[in-house]
Design a protein around this motif. Structure first.
Motif, PDB file in Angstrom:
ATOM      1  N   UNK A 124       0.850  -1.185   0.000  1.00  0.00           N
ATOM      2  CA  UNK A 124       0.000   0.000   0.000  1.00  0.00           C
ATOM      3  C   UNK A 124       0.883   1.231   0.000  1.00  0.00           C
ATOM      4  N   UNK A 125       0.282   2.357  -0.394  1.00  0.00           N
ATOM      5  CA  UNK A 125       0.986   3.632  -0.288  1.00  0.00           C
ATOM      6  C   UNK A 125       1.441   4.241  -1.592  1.00  0.00           C
ATOM      7  N   UNK A 126       1.228   3.575  -2.696  1.00  0.00           N
ATOM      8  CA  UNK A 126       1.621   4.164  -3.969  1.00  0.00           C
ATOM      9  C   UNK A 126       0.729   5.342  -4.324  1.00  0.00           C
ATOM     10  N   UNK A 127       1.073   6.007  -5.424  1.00  0.00           N
ATOM     11  CA  UNK A 127       0.260   7.138  -5.865  1.00  0.00           C
ATOM     12  C   UNK A 127       1.008   8.046  -6.806  1.00  0.00           C
ATOM     13  N   UNK A 128       0.452   9.234  -6.970  1.00  0.00           N
ATOM     14  CA  UNK A 128       1.021  10.250  -7.868  1.00  0.00           C
ATOM     15  C   UNK A 128       1.620  11.366  -7.037  1.00  0.00           C
ATOM     16  N   UNK A 129       2.833  11.753  -7.384  1.00  0.00           N
ATOM     17  CA  UNK A 129       3.515  12.817  -6.649  1.00  0.00           C
ATOM     18  C   UNK A 129       4.358  13.617  -7.632  1.00  0.00           C
ATOM     19  N   UNK A 130       4.572  14.882  -7.310  1.00  0.00           N
ATOM     20  CA  UNK A 130       5.431  15.698  -8.149  1.00  0.00           C
ATOM     21  C   UNK A 130       6.900  15.410  -7.865  1.00  0.00           C
ATOM     22  N   UNK A 131       7.731  15.665  -8.847  1.00  0.00           N
ATOM     23  CA  UNK A 131       9.170  15.487  -8.660  1.00  0.00           C
ATOM     24  C   UNK A 131       9.639  16.300  -7.450  1.00  0.00           C
ATOM     25  N   UNK A 132      10.487  15.671  -6.659  1.00  0.00           N
ATOM     26  CA  UNK A 132      10.970  16.293  -5.436  1.00  0.00           C
ATOM     27  C   UNK A 132      10.144  15.954  -4.218  1.00  0.00           C
ATOM     28  N   UNK A 141       4.218   0.634   2.179  1.00  0.00           N
ATOM     29  CA  UNK A 141       4.178  -0.386   3.220  1.00  0.00           C
ATOM     30  C   UNK A 141       3.824  -1.723   2.594  1.00  0.00           C
ATOM     31  N   UNK A 142       4.311  -2.785   3.204  1.00  0.00           N
ATOM     32  CA  UNK A 142       3.988  -4.138   2.753  1.00  0.00           C
ATOM     33  C   UNK A 142       3.801  -5.016   3.988  1.00  0.00           C
ATOM     34  N   UNK A 143       2.609  -5.579   4.090  1.00  0.00           N
ATOM     35  CA  UNK A 143       2.295  -6.447   5.218  1.00  0.00           C
ATOM     36  C   UNK A 143       2.294  -7.895   4.754  1.00  0.00           C
ATOM     37  N   UNK A 175      21.089   4.362  -7.518  1.00  0.00           N
ATOM     38  CA  UNK A 175      20.318   5.545  -7.910  1.00  0.00           C
ATOM     39  C   UNK A 175      19.353   6.031  -6.831  1.00  0.00           C
ATOM     40  N   UNK A 176      19.119   5.225  -5.789  1.00  0.00           N
ATOM     41  CA  UNK A 176      18.194   5.655  -4.730  1.00  0.00           C
ATOM     42  C   UNK A 176      18.904   5.922  -3.411  1.00  0.00           C
ATOM     43  N   UNK A 177      20.197   5.636  -3.359  1.00  0.00           N
ATOM     44  CA  UNK A 177      20.945   5.870  -2.113  1.00  0.00           C
ATOM     45  C   UNK A 177      20.861   7.341  -1.706  1.00  0.00           C
ATOM     46  N   UNK A 178      20.600   7.547  -0.435  1.00  0.00           N
ATOM     47  CA  UNK A 178      20.488   8.905   0.072  1.00  0.00           C
ATOM     48  C   UNK A 178      19.096   9.499  -0.077  1.00  0.00           C
ATOM     49  N   UNK A 179      18.245   8.846  -0.849  1.00  0.00           N
ATOM     50  CA  UNK A 179      16.876   9.334  -1.048  1.00  0.00           C
ATOM     51  C   UNK A 179      15.831   8.379  -0.460  1.00  0.00           C
ATOM     52  N   UNK A 180      16.074   7.071  -0.553  1.00  0.00           N
ATOM     53  CA  UNK A 180      15.120   6.072  -0.087  1.00  0.00           C
ATOM     54  C   UNK A 180      15.658   5.425   1.191  1.00  0.00           C
ATOM     55  N   UNK A 184       8.811  -1.355   5.115  1.00  0.00           N
ATOM     56  CA  UNK A 184       8.480  -0.011   4.651  1.00  0.00           C
ATOM     57  C   UNK A 184       9.540   0.494   3.673  1.00  0.00           C
ATOM     58  N   UNK A 185       9.123   1.410   2.831  1.00  0.00           N
ATOM     59  CA  UNK A 185      10.066   2.114   1.966  1.00  0.00           C
ATOM     60  C   UNK A 185       9.674   3.586   1.965  1.00  0.00           C
ATOM     61  N   UNK A 186      10.502   4.406   2.567  1.00  0.00           N
ATOM     62  CA  UNK A 186      10.283   5.842   2.549  1.00  0.00           C
ATOM     63  C   UNK A 186      11.077   6.427   1.389  1.00  0.00           C
ATOM     64  N   UNK A 187      10.374   7.104   0.496  1.00  0.00           N
ATOM     65  CA  UNK A 187      10.995   7.629  -0.719  1.00  0.00           C
ATOM     66  C   UNK A 187      10.914   9.152  -0.695  1.00  0.00           C
ATOM     67  N   UNK A 188      12.069   9.788  -0.628  1.00  0.00           N
ATOM     68  CA  UNK A 188      12.163  11.239  -0.634  1.00  0.00           C
ATOM     69  C   UNK A 188      12.889  11.705  -1.895  1.00  0.00           C
ATOM     70  N   UNK A 189      12.718  12.955  -2.239  1.00  0.00           N
ATOM     71  CA  UNK A 189      13.401  13.474  -3.419  1.00  0.00           C
ATOM     72  C   UNK A 189      13.093  12.687  -4.671  1.00  0.00           C
ATOM     73  N   UNK A 190      11.823  12.333  -4.846  1.00  0.00           N
ATOM     74  CA  UNK A 190      11.451  11.470  -5.967  1.00  0.00           C
ATOM     75  C   UNK A 190      11.731  12.137  -7.308  1.00  0.00           C
TER      76      UNK A 190
END
Length: 116
Positions: A7-15, A21-23, A63-68, A80-86
């Motif tokens: 769960x938790x996917x969706x549409x987001x703007x760059x940045x 989450x996965x149960x 490519x995701x180091x430092x962001x995820x 969980x996967x927290x994704x920042x700076x997408x």
């Protein structure tokens, strides 16, 4: 048998940021490594991040180091996967992964779309 539900996917703007989450449910006792893979249209599925059972070892694609950030709560059988700076190039279907004994287990996937 083990089921993985994301769960938790969706549409987001760059940045922007999103959290996935996965149960895991069912026979979760022997689950070892958990993680996330992704697959963009026309591309092969690729590793995003893995976390060991204890949480002591975490692996990220470059490519995701430092962001995820990957984490897990074994009491809740959740990863969980927290994704920042997408970035736009992070757009893909994200799949939860778990290893249990010699088996590889997959969730159904959740779409993450990053717009420019």
């Amino acid at each position: 048998q083990v089921q993985l539900v994301e769960s938790g996917g969706g549409l987001v703007q760059a940045g922007g940021s999103l959290g996935l989450s996965c149960v895991a449910s069912g026979s979760t006792l022997s689950i070892n490594t958990m993680g996330w893979y992704r697959q963009a249209p026309g591309k092969q599925r690729e590793l995003v991040a893995l976390i060991s059972n204890s949480g002591g070892t975490r692996t990220y694609r470059d490519s995701v180091k430092g962001r995820f950030t990957i984490s897990r709560d074994n009491a809740k059988n959740t990863v969980y996967l927290q994704m920042n700076g997408l970035k736009v190039e992070d757009t893909a279907v994200y799949y939860c992964y778990a290893s249990r004994n010699a088996l590889e287990l997959w969730g159904q996937g959740t779409q993450v779309t990053v717009s420019s």
